[in-house]
Design a protein around this motif. Structure first.
Motif: not given
Length: 216
Positions: A89-93, A146-149, A156-157
């Motif tokens: 999640a942080r990587e995608l953000m 986006l990052a899964g479940e 949010i981003s």
């Protein structure tokens, strides 16, 4: 009460706004422009928006604010429960915030504020946008988020950045470059069912329309 300072035209401001809404935190929006005035720098050391006032304690940088909210209000989690999930999640953000949004900024500044943008600038921006979108597409794990479940920082981003990219690239290039990401239309439709996202989209669209009308 938390006070949120900034403008509704900013993706980073809207990122914090969605997180506050998701957490169910009582907050007040205070329209504020970036500034290098001493009073502003006391609250936001780089003079940037957004920043928040938490019972007299100022905190800047959108990701730092989201992390604070996650620590302070853990029950309405905005990160997955596993280390790998949280990292994803942080990587995608990060891809969205630090690569895609800055790549799109020349278009956005041109369309909203009349900043110069020549053909060379358009070509440079397009290459950077496409590269960033491809990077995001390599990480996407629709599940359905986006990052899964779990609905997370990544979503949010995405809710703040991707519509701006779609609008900007349609206006400048005559095509929506976000379609580089497979499944993007279905994903944005899913985001559009989230109450926090709907409110942010409506408020941001109204602010943009007001600015464009004022410039005419």
């Amino acid at each position: 009460m938390i006070k949120l300072y900034g403008v509704q035209l900013s993706a980073y401001y809207n990122k914090v706004k969605i997180a506050l809404l998701e957490k169910g935190v009582n907050f007040q929006e205070v329209p504020t422009r970036p500034s290098q005035e001493p009073a502003m720098l006391e609250q936001s050391p780089m003079g940037k928006i957004p920043y928040v006032d938490i019972n007299g304690h100022a905190l800047s940088e959108s990701t730092v604010i989201l992390e604070w909210l996650e620590d302070a209000y853990p029950t309405a989690a905005l990160l997955p429960p596993t280390p790998n999930g949280r990292a994803c999640a942080r990587e995608l953000m990060t891809m969205l915030d630090l690569y895609l949004m800055p790549a799109t900024a020349p278009l956005y500044r041109h369309l909203l504020f009349g900043a110069a943008l020549d053909d060379a600038g358009k070509a440079t921006a397009k290459a950077a946008i496409e590269r960033s979108l491809l990077a995001v597409s390599r990480l996407v794990q629709y599940g359905p988020w986006l990052a899964g479940e779990y609905f997370s920082f990544a979503d949010i981003s995405a809710a703040c950045v991707l519509p701006l990219v779609a609008w900007s690239t349609r206006e400048v290039y005559g095509e929506d470059l976000t379609t580089i990401i497979p499944g993007i239309e279905e994903y944005l439709a899913l985001l559009g069912k989230r109450a926090s996202v709907v409110r942010m989209w409506q408020d941001s669209a109204a602010a943009r329309a007001a600015l464009l009308e004022a410039r005419q």
